[in-house]
Motif scaffolding. Structure first.
Motif, mmCIF file in Angstrom:
data_model
loop_
_atom_site.group_PDB
_atom_site.id
_atom_site.type_symbol
_atom_site.label_atom_id
_atom_site.label_comp_id
_atom_site.label_asym_id
_atom_site.label_seq_id
_atom_site.Cartn_x
_atom_site.Cartn_y
_atom_site.Cartn_z
ATOM 1 N N SER A 163 0.871 -1.173 0.000
ATOM 2 C CA SER A 163 0.000 0.000 0.000
ATOM 3 C C SER A 163 0.906 1.221 0.000
ATOM 4 C CB SER A 163 -0.908 0.017 1.235
ATOM 5 O OG SER A 163 -0.129 0.208 2.411
ATOM 6 N N ALA A 220 1.040 3.529 2.264
ATOM 7 C CA ALA A 220 1.594 3.663 3.617
ATOM 8 C C ALA A 220 2.711 2.646 3.857
ATOM 9 C CB ALA A 220 0.488 3.486 4.650
ATOM 10 N N LYS A 222 -2.071 7.872 10.730
ATOM 11 C CA LYS A 222 -1.395 6.840 9.941
ATOM 12 C C LYS A 222 -2.356 5.691 9.635
ATOM 13 C CE LYS A 222 2.814 3.994 9.891
ATOM 14 N NZ LYS A 222 2.199 2.664 9.746
ATOM 15 N N CYS A 223 -3.150 5.298 10.625
ATOM 16 C CA CYS A 223 -4.128 4.223 10.422
ATOM 17 C C CYS A 223 -5.196 4.634 9.408
ATOM 18 C CB CYS A 223 -4.790 3.856 11.749
ATOM 19 S SG CYS A 223 -3.711 3.004 12.924
ATOM 20 N N GLU A 278 -3.926 4.321 6.015
ATOM 21 C CA GLU A 278 -3.842 2.905 5.644
ATOM 22 C C GLU A 278 -5.208 2.310 5.332
ATOM 23 O OE1 GLU A 278 -1.873 1.266 9.015
ATOM 24 O OE2 GLU A 278 0.144 1.804 8.307
#
Length: 203
Positions: free
Chosen positions: A25, A27, A152-153, A156
């Protein structure tokens, strides 16, 4: 404009980097990227967005973007990839899909700083080795440590429940943080937030 989702990853990524296609991905690649190359990558992506926004709608299909960066393979060795991208699905408001080709050029360019070019097709002007400039706001200027973890999550693609489970916090706490992050980022939707986070180098 940009969610960072991937629809299809070639199985050949395993031959080059050692990872399974399902692991890849935006990220993930950023996490494995050489720390010296990440500022270049973020700035290049910022310039890509600015460039395509400046183009007349009927000219978008006539440009290809390319730049290189290093990614740590599963065996711990850095591989230099040449990233090439063209827009394939868009309208006057958004870019929905980009076709990307990443090639291992480690044997061609073992050293040196990343280079960024915009290639004109069918007679359009090209711009080679566009210079990097630092234009990004550091994430710690805007967000707390917990907010950066949640941001960040979000990038993602994880939903609030998945974030709560991963960080061992309540769903209510996650949603409160998400609301604060949107407010600080001055974004109205999660899609806007993801786009801005990547373009501004917040992750």
């Amino acid at each position: 404009m940009y969610s960072g989702d991937t629809e299809l990853i070639s199985p050949s990524v395993t031959e080059i980097l050692g990872y399974d296609p399902e692991e890849i991905s935006v990220a993930f690649i950023m996490d494995k990227m050489h720390p010296d190359d990440k500022p270049y990558f973020l700035n290049f992506e910022y310039k890509v967005v600015a460039f395509f926004k400046s183009l007349p709608f009927d000219k978008i299909e006539y440009y290809k973007v390319q730049y290189d960066f290093r990614v740590k393979a599963k065996n711990g060795v850095y591989v230099r990839l040449l990233h090439q991208a063209v827009q394939i699905d868009y309208d006057k408001n958004n870019f929905y899909r980009t076709l990307c080709l990443d090639t291992d050029i480690s044997h061609i360019k073992p050293k040196g700083a990343p280079c960024f070019s915009i290639i004109g097709l069918d007679g359009e002007s090209s711009y080679y080795n566009i210079q990097d400039t630092g234009v990004f706001t550091k994430s710690y200027d805007l967000f707390t440590n917990r907010e950066r973890e949640i941001l960040k999550c979000i990038v993602e693609g994880k939903n609030s429940k998945e974030i709560a489970d991963e960080l061992f916090i309540s769903l209510h706490t996650v949603n409160a943080h998400r609301k604060n992050i949107l407010k600080k980022a001055q974004c109205k939707t999660p899609v806007d937030l993801v786009s801005k986070a990547i373009n501004e180098g917040w992750i």
